[in-house]
Scaffold this motif. Sequence first.
Motif, PDB file in Angstrom:
ATOM      1  N   ILE A  86       0.971  -1.143  -0.045  1.00 50.24           N
ATOM      2  CA  ILE A  86      -0.059  -0.058  -0.109  1.00 50.24           C
ATOM      3  C   ILE A  86       0.763   1.217  -0.055  1.00 50.24           C
ATOM      4  CG2 ILE A  86      -1.766   1.286   1.141  1.00 50.24           C
ATOM      5  CD1 ILE A  86      -2.313  -1.426   2.880  1.00 50.24           C
ATOM      6  N   ALA A  87       0.634   2.107  -0.979  1.00 43.92           N
ATOM      7  CA  ALA A  87       1.408   3.385  -1.032  1.00 43.92           C
ATOM      8  C   ALA A  87       0.369   4.512  -0.801  1.00 43.92           C
ATOM      9  CB  ALA A  87       1.939   3.913  -2.526  1.00 43.92           C
ATOM     10  N   ARG A  88       0.554   5.370   0.228  1.00 45.54           N
ATOM     11  CA  ARG A  88      -0.597   6.226   0.741  1.00 45.54           C
ATOM     12  C   ARG A  88       0.108   7.596   1.304  1.00 45.54           C
ATOM     13  NH1 ARG A  88      -2.592   8.250   5.396  1.00 45.54           N
ATOM     14  NH2 ARG A  88      -4.677   8.556   5.505  1.00 45.54           N
ATOM     15  N   MET A  89      -0.514   8.707   0.821  1.00 45.39           N
ATOM     16  CA  MET A  89      -0.073   9.899   1.297  1.00 45.39           C
ATOM     17  C   MET A  89      -1.392  10.732   1.654  1.00 45.39           C
ATOM     18  SD  MET A  89       1.321  11.774  -2.080  1.00 45.39           S
ATOM     19  CE  MET A  89       0.193  12.259  -3.601  1.00 45.39           C
ATOM     20  N   GLU A  90      -1.295  11.565   2.513  1.00 48.10           N
ATOM     21  CA  GLU A  90      -2.665  12.375   2.909  1.00 48.10           C
ATOM     22  C   GLU A  90      -2.134  13.850   3.296  1.00 48.10           C
ATOM     23  OE1 GLU A  90      -5.391  12.963   6.797  1.00 48.10           O
ATOM     24  OE2 GLU A  90      -4.459  11.119   6.447  1.00 48.10           O
ATOM     25  N   TYR A  91      -2.904  14.754   2.828  1.00 52.36           N
ATOM     26  CA  TYR A  91      -2.318  16.006   2.773  1.00 52.36           C
ATOM     27  C   TYR A  91      -3.670  16.906   3.086  1.00 52.36           C
ATOM     28  CZ  TYR A  91      -3.009  15.036  -2.090  1.00 52.36           C
ATOM     29  OH  TYR A  91      -3.906  14.679  -3.340  1.00 52.36           O
ATOM     30  N   PRO A  92      -3.381  18.395   3.439  1.00 54.64           N
ATOM     31  CA  PRO A  92      -4.516  19.246   3.542  1.00 54.64           C
ATOM     32  C   PRO A  92      -5.229  19.442   2.135  1.00 54.64           C
ATOM     33  CG  PRO A  92      -2.804  20.283   4.752  1.00 54.64           C
ATOM     34  CD  PRO A  92      -2.096  19.109   3.942  1.00 54.64           C
ATOM     35  N   TYR A  93      -6.560  19.433   2.005  1.00 53.55           N
ATOM     36  CA  TYR A  93      -7.053  19.746   0.833  1.00 53.55           C
ATOM     37  C   TYR A  93      -6.992  21.101   0.223  1.00 53.55           C
ATOM     38  CZ  TYR A  93     -11.229  19.975  -2.721  1.00 53.55           C
ATOM     39  OH  TYR A  93     -11.762  20.075  -3.766  1.00 53.55           O
ATOM     40  N   GLY A  94      -6.371  20.918  -1.271  1.00 58.98           N
ATOM     41  CA  GLY A  94      -6.200  22.240  -1.699  1.00 58.98           C
ATOM     42  C   GLY A  94      -4.944  22.377  -1.647  1.00 58.98           C
ATOM     43  N   ASP A  95      -3.919  21.653  -1.102  1.00 61.86           N
ATOM     44  CA  ASP A  95      -2.490  21.899  -0.876  1.00 61.86           C
ATOM     45  C   ASP A  95      -2.030  22.194  -2.248  1.00 61.86           C
ATOM     46  OD1 ASP A  95       0.347  21.640  -0.316  1.00 61.86           O
ATOM     47  OD2 ASP A  95      -0.112  20.635   1.480  1.00 61.86           O
ATOM     48  N   THR A  96      -0.995  23.288  -2.335  1.00 67.67           N
ATOM     49  CA  THR A  96      -0.547  23.454  -3.679  1.00 67.67           C
ATOM     50  C   THR A  96       0.994  23.020  -3.648  1.00 67.67           C
ATOM     51  OG1 THR A  96       0.181  25.432  -2.796  1.00 67.67           O
ATOM     52  CG2 THR A  96      -1.761  25.448  -3.902  1.00 67.67           C
ATOM     53  N   ARG A  97       1.489  22.208  -2.817  1.00 70.18           N
ATOM     54  CA  ARG A  97       2.889  21.626  -2.986  1.00 70.18           C
ATOM     55  C   ARG A  97       2.737  20.658  -3.874  1.00 70.18           C
ATOM     56  NH1 ARG A  97       3.967  20.560   3.244  1.00 70.18           N
ATOM     57  NH2 ARG A  97       1.494  20.324   3.397  1.00 70.18           N
ATOM     58  N   ALA A  98       3.806  20.228  -4.454  1.00 70.63           N
ATOM     59  CA  ALA A  98       4.025  19.342  -5.590  1.00 70.63           C
ATOM     60  C   ALA A  98       3.853  17.994  -5.338  1.00 70.63           C
ATOM     61  CB  ALA A  98       5.396  19.668  -6.479  1.00 70.63           C
ATOM     62  N   VAL A  99       2.821  17.365  -4.387  1.00 72.87           N
ATOM     63  CA  VAL A  99       2.914  16.147  -3.866  1.00 72.87           C
ATOM     64  C   VAL A  99       2.776  15.090  -5.374  1.00 72.87           C
ATOM     65  CG1 VAL A  99       2.047  16.815  -1.620  1.00 72.87           C
ATOM     66  CG2 VAL A  99       0.457  16.318  -3.459  1.00 72.87           C
ATOM     67  N   ALA A 100       1.949  15.664  -6.306  1.00 73.90           N
ATOM     68  CA  ALA A 100       1.493  14.521  -7.052  1.00 73.90           C
ATOM     69  C   ALA A 100       2.895  14.418  -8.035  1.00 73.90           C
ATOM     70  CB  ALA A 100       0.450  15.356  -8.345  1.00 73.90           C
ATOM     71  N   GLN A 101       3.524  15.417  -8.389  1.00 70.46           N
ATOM     72  CA  GLN A 101       4.952  15.262  -9.083  1.00 70.46           C
ATOM     73  C   GLN A 101       5.856  14.260  -8.193  1.00 70.46           C
ATOM     74  OE1 GLN A 101       3.268  18.074  -8.647  1.00 70.46           O
ATOM     75  NE2 GLN A 101       3.958  19.684  -9.994  1.00 70.46           N
ATOM     76  N   ASP A 102       5.812  14.359  -6.968  1.00 74.42           N
ATOM     77  CA  ASP A 102       6.865  13.489  -6.251  1.00 74.42           C
ATOM     78  C   ASP A 102       5.979  12.047  -6.131  1.00 74.42           C
ATOM     79  OD1 ASP A 102       8.371  15.416  -5.631  1.00 74.42           O
ATOM     80  OD2 ASP A 102       8.147  15.369  -3.277  1.00 74.42           O
TER      81      ASP A 102
END
Length: 234
Positions: A201-217
């Motif tokens: 399972i790969a999982r990440m959680e972050y504040p809704y609308g967060d503009t950090r580049a989590v998708a790129q990572d």
Amino acid sequence: MSLRFISSNSPLLALSLVLSAAVASPGCGDKGGYKGGKKSEARKWLDNPSSGEKSGDFIKFPQLDLVFEIPDTLYVFKNCAEASHSEEAMGEEKWVPIIACSSPGASSDPDGVGDVSGSGDAIALTFYLAPKGRPVDERAVAYYTSEYQNAGLKVADLSYNDDYFYKDGIFAKLEVMDETGTNAVREIQQFMWPVRDVVFIARMEYPYGDTRAVAQDWKAIMPYFKTGKQPVIE
């Protein structure tokens, strides 16, 4: 399995209750594998986790048939390392962290790179291992969609992928709602894929609308977490 509404301050519990159908409680001896079969080496590792082998940017777990290479360029989850392997209670189940890539957070990131939202929330992309308790395939999509919704999570995306970064499994993007059930407060991105009698399972959680580049990572890290006979990435 019935699920009640889970408040916004326990999104991981909501997910764990849903996933309790995908994983199974540990059994005894070699006959505690999937549907009572003989345990694989990876399933045995769950009963007694051991450290991996680090060499340069590579972290290897021979018993799990797993190789992870830390990518050269990461914007948010800059710190990738072997996790402690301490079991985390997920409702009635246990997930064992394998590797985690975490953000430094605003306080330790004075240049602001990877924390352009200014939220300062420390977040992580964590890879877990759990026993397999049911199939994770195309037919499971409708089941999980219903279960996530019953748990109070909004399903933004949920689909089966047969070649998702060289892995076959179920991708989910879920929104954790506030107590009114109308406003999203956090977002969860998750992918789970079965290998014999275990589920990664790969999982990440972050504040809704967060503009950090989590998708790129996420896109940078996922191909380099290789299980089984995956192709070499050049």
